[in-house]
Design a protein around this motif. Structure first.
Motif, short mmCIF file in Angstrom:
data_model
loop_
_atom_site.label_atom_id
_atom_site.label_comp_id
_atom_site.label_asym_id
_atom_site.label_seq_id
_atom_site.Cartn_x
_atom_site.Cartn_y
_atom_site.Cartn_z
N LEU A 70 11.50 -4.80 -8.50
CA LEU A 70 11.84 -4.20 -7.22
C LEU A 70 13.35 -4.22 -7.00
O LEU A 70 13.95 -3.23 -6.57
CB LEU A 70 11.14 -4.95 -6.08
N VAL A 71 13.97 -5.35 -7.34
CA VAL A 71 15.42 -5.48 -7.21
C VAL A 71 16.13 -4.53 -8.16
O VAL A 71 17.10 -3.85 -7.80
CB VAL A 71 15.85 -6.94 -7.47
N GLN A 72 15.64 -4.46 -9.40
CA GLN A 72 16.25 -3.57 -10.39
C GLN A 72 16.13 -2.11 -9.98
O GLN A 72 17.08 -1.34 -10.11
CB GLN A 72 15.59 -3.78 -11.75
N ALA A 73 14.97 -1.72 -9.48
CA ALA A 73 14.77 -0.34 -9.05
C ALA A 73 15.70 0.00 -7.89
O ALA A 73 16.27 1.11 -7.83
CB ALA A 73 13.32 -0.12 -8.65
N SER A 74 15.87 -0.94 -6.95
CA SER A 74 16.77 -0.72 -5.83
C SER A 74 18.19 -0.49 -6.31
O SER A 74 18.89 0.41 -5.83
CB SER A 74 16.69 -1.92 -4.88
N ARG A 75 18.61 -1.28 -7.26
CA ARG A 75 19.98 -1.15 -7.79
C ARG A 75 20.15 0.14 -8.57
O ARG A 75 21.15 0.86 -8.40
CB ARG A 75 20.30 -2.35 -8.70
N LEU A 76 19.18 0.49 -9.40
CA LEU A 76 19.30 1.68 -10.25
C LEU A 76 19.29 2.97 -9.44
O LEU A 76 19.98 3.94 -9.77
CB LEU A 76 18.16 1.70 -11.27
N LEU A 77 18.50 3.00 -8.37
CA LEU A 77 18.39 4.21 -7.56
C LEU A 77 19.35 4.24 -6.38
O LEU A 77 19.54 5.29 -5.76
CB LEU A 77 16.96 4.38 -7.04
N GLY A 78 19.90 3.08 -6.03
CA GLY A 78 20.71 3.01 -4.83
C GLY A 78 19.87 3.20 -3.58
O GLY A 78 20.31 3.79 -2.59
N VAL A 79 18.64 2.69 -3.63
CA VAL A 79 17.69 2.84 -2.53
C VAL A 79 17.30 1.45 -2.03
O VAL A 79 17.09 0.53 -2.83
CB VAL A 79 16.43 3.61 -2.99
N ASP A 80 17.22 1.29 -0.72
CA ASP A 80 16.85 0.00 -0.14
C ASP A 80 15.46 -0.44 -0.60
O ASP A 80 14.56 0.39 -0.75
CB ASP A 80 16.89 0.10 1.38
N LYS A 81 15.29 -1.73 -0.78
CA LYS A 81 14.01 -2.26 -1.25
C LYS A 81 12.88 -1.90 -0.29
O LYS A 81 11.76 -1.63 -0.74
CB LYS A 81 14.09 -3.78 -1.41
N GLU A 82 13.14 -1.89 0.98
CA GLU A 82 12.11 -1.58 1.96
C GLU A 82 11.56 -0.17 1.74
O GLU A 82 10.35 0.07 1.87
CB GLU A 82 12.67 -1.71 3.38
N VAL A 83 12.45 0.76 1.39
CA VAL A 83 12.01 2.13 1.10
C VAL A 83 11.11 2.15 -0.12
O VAL A 83 10.07 2.83 -0.16
CB VAL A 83 13.23 3.06 0.90
N LEU A 84 11.48 1.40 -1.15
CA LEU A 84 10.70 1.36 -2.38
C LEU A 84 9.30 0.79 -2.17
O LEU A 84 8.37 1.14 -2.89
CB LEU A 84 11.43 0.54 -3.44
N THR A 85 9.15 -0.09 -1.18
CA THR A 85 7.83 -0.69 -0.94
C THR A 85 6.89 0.25 -0.20
O THR A 85 5.67 0.07 -0.26
CB THR A 85 7.95 -2.00 -0.13
N ARG A 86 7.44 1.27 0.50
CA ARG A 86 6.60 2.10 1.37
C ARG A 86 6.59 3.58 1.02
O ARG A 86 5.63 4.28 1.36
CB ARG A 86 7.05 1.92 2.82
N ASP A 87 7.64 4.07 0.39
CA ASP A 87 7.70 5.50 0.07
C ASP A 87 7.17 5.72 -1.35
O ASP A 87 7.72 5.18 -2.32
CB ASP A 87 9.14 6.00 0.17
N ILE A 88 6.12 6.50 -1.46
CA ILE A 88 5.43 6.65 -2.74
C ILE A 88 6.33 7.29 -3.80
O ILE A 88 6.40 6.82 -4.94
CB ILE A 88 4.15 7.48 -2.55
N ALA A 89 7.03 8.35 -3.43
CA ALA A 89 7.90 9.03 -4.39
C ALA A 89 8.99 8.09 -4.91
O ALA A 89 9.26 8.04 -6.13
CB ALA A 89 8.53 10.26 -3.75
N SER A 90 9.60 7.32 -4.02
CA SER A 90 10.65 6.39 -4.43
C SER A 90 10.08 5.28 -5.32
O SER A 90 10.73 4.83 -6.26
CB SER A 90 11.31 5.78 -3.19
N ASN A 91 8.88 4.83 -5.00
CA ASN A 91 8.25 3.77 -5.79
C ASN A 91 8.03 4.22 -7.23
O ASN A 91 8.32 3.48 -8.18
CB ASN A 91 6.93 3.38 -5.13
N ILE A 92 7.53 5.44 -7.40
CA ILE A 92 7.29 5.96 -8.75
C ILE A 92 8.62 6.18 -9.48
O ILE A 92 8.75 5.84 -10.67
CB ILE A 92 6.47 7.26 -8.68
N ARG A 93 9.61 6.74 -8.78
CA ARG A 93 10.93 6.94 -9.40
C ARG A 93 11.54 5.60 -9.79
O ARG A 93 12.16 5.47 -10.85
CB ARG A 93 11.86 7.66 -8.43
#
Length: 502
Positions: free
Chosen positions: A89-112
């Motif tokens: 989760l931390v790595q994905a947030s850093r790689l995408l420049g997206v907040d962790k909270e978004v990654l936990t709830r937004d499906i498209a961001s989670n898959i990306r």
């Protein structure tokens, strides 16, 4: 003046775009399908779409659980996690420049996010390149799991490649998501040399394999011999994957364990705590002391995890435990975690079919139940208006029948030999799809006349669905029908039925 107003309005629009994020996929007028999200993420990060789909299916059966974490603090369809062993989760947030909270709830961001993490892992393992062959992604998939041991990482990757080879499909939000079968022999690399750890004990249950939980997660005891009788079997749901649960019980910081863990896909049983010892699973010390805990792979909110293979394997284990320790085979002694006094958990939840489970435990009617497939010789009748379908991988057996809905008496009938008059649970199996009927009528011939049950065949495919409990009359006759007479839209499907004596 108009020019100045237009310029000011334009500046305000640009500022608003800077301060307010773009709407999520769910908020758009024409949301992209889940299949499209997987395809786009695969193309963007040069990760095979088969890998993304299979990981998502292995982790969550493509369900995002609306931001609720797993037992390993993993989020979303792709189980982006944040725990001492897994920081995807931390790595994905850093790689995408997206907040962790978004990654936990937004499906498209989670898959990306998952695709970005997989690409990073792959390039680290392959001198800056991504593997060109599907078979060569195995070690990357194993690393992505973030599990604590090489053995559990191997089991995880094997599950992912199993789904790639066999293919899977589900209907999510009315649209089918499909991973087509792709024959591939994975290149396991270093994982070829990893075998089961040397056993420090042997399983109590003959049908289990042994993998020890951390000694920090249970209490050593000598139950039965020390006066502490085993009086209960407690049924749990893991809220995560099979391999992930085994890995968690091996982690000394978990402070939790169960005696057994059962896999959804095939009912494989792993014992992790000896029956004589006290596993920490019930959240109530007295119940821990006097019970055996069985964890079932899956999530409480999703019935697709509770497969027939899992039910049967678990029921066989529970029956053996009851026979071994003299536990009555009833619902006062075979209980859910939610029934433990003071429990804060809801597992196994409303999707767990207690009627069917207890019928298997007690081997009602001699331990058999009647299953009739549309291909069972002499047991299925349908006119030529019912075509044969084979493409949907959620089918029971080799094929299924389908027909257009129409106000005509042209039902497909399943013939069942009812051994004795009495109360029976009736189940139906169908493959789900967005083109199937949203109100398919099942007609059950009961002792008091025909009764109809309407179901949507756009969801709940590939599992046994409980139609209800009915009084049936002894004899060999047509008992269940699928009717074409419905106001619903889409093909009606006739695949298989199951009758279980209560």
């Amino acid at each position: 003046m108009r020019t100045r107003l237009f310029v000011c309005f334009s500046i305000l629009c640009l500022l608003s775009l800077s301060f307010f994020p773009a709407p999520s996929i769910a908020a758009t007028d024409k949301p992209e399908s889940l299949a499209q999200l997987f395809t786009k993420a695969a193309a963007e990060f040069d990760v095979p779409v088969e890998i993304l789909l299979a990981i998502g299916y292995a982790e969550t059966r493509w369900m995002d659980h609306q931001g609720e974490p797993s037992q390993l603090n993993g989020y979303g369809i792709m189980h982006l996690a944040e725990n001492p062993q897994n920081d995807s989760l931390v790595q994905a947030s850093r790689l995408l420049g997206v907040d962790k909270e978004v990654l936990t709830r937004d499906i498209a961001s989670n898959i990306r996010g998952a695709a970005a993490v997989l690409r990073q892992l792959a390039t680290k393992q392959n001198q800056g390149d991504v593997p060109k062959k599907l078979a060569d992604w195995y070690t990357t998939v194993a690393s992505y799991s973030g599990l604590s041991s090489k053995q559990t990482q191997k089991w995880y990757a094997d599950d992912v490649y199993h789904f790639i080879n066999t293919g899977v499909s589900r209907v999510i939000n009315g649209k089918e998501v499909k991973l087509k079968p792709t024959p591939v022999t994975p290149n396991r690399g270093e994982y070829n040399r990893i075998d089961l750890p040397v056993a420090q004990a042997t399983p109590d249950y003959p049908g289990a394999r042994w993998v020890a939980a951390s000694s920090a997660n249970y209490t050593t005891a000598n139950r039965e011999s020390d006066g502490n009788a085993i009086n209960y079997v407690i049924i749990h749901t893991t809220q995560g994957s099979y391999a992930g649960t085994i890995s968690w019980f091996q982690n000394p910081s978990a402070q939790v364990s169960a005696h057994y863990v059962i896999r959804s896909s095939d009912g494989e049983v792993t014992q992790m705590v000896q029956n004589k010892d006290i596993a920490w699973h019930a959240g109530n010390w007295d119940y821990n002391v006097h019970s055996v805990g069985i964890e079932h792979e899956g999530y409480v909110s999703d019935p697709a995890w509770y497969t027939d293979a899992m039910y049967r394997a678990s029921a066989n284990l529970t029956r053996w435990l009851c026979d071994t320790y003299g536990i009555p085979k009833d619902r006062s002694h075979i209980i859910g975690h939610n029934q433990v006094p003071g429990a804060t958990h809801t597992d196994p939840g409303p999707n767990w079919d207690w009627n069917y489970y207890m019928s298997l435990v007690n081997q009602t009617g001699g331990g058999t139940d009647a299953i009739v497939d549309n291909t069972t010789s002499g047991r299925f009748t349908a006119s030529g208006n019912w075509a044969v379908g084979t493409t949907n991988v959620q089918k029971y057996g080799t094929d299924y029948r389908y027909a257009n809905p129409e106000a005509v008496s042209d039902a497909a009938w399943f013939k069942v030999n009812i051994p004795a008059s009495g109360s029976y649970d009736v189940y139906a199996w169908w493959p789900a799809g967005s083109i199937y009927n949203d109100s398919t009528p099942y007609v059950i011939k009961t002792s008091s006349g025909n009764q109809s049950v309407y179901v949507s065949q756009r969801s709940s495919g590939g599992i046994w669905n409980h139609l209800g409990t009915f009084n049936l009359t002894a004899g060999d006759s047509n008992v269940v029908a699928v009717s074409r007479w419905t106001s619903g839209t889409g093909y009606v499907i006739a695949d298989a039925v199951k009758i279980v004596k209560r």
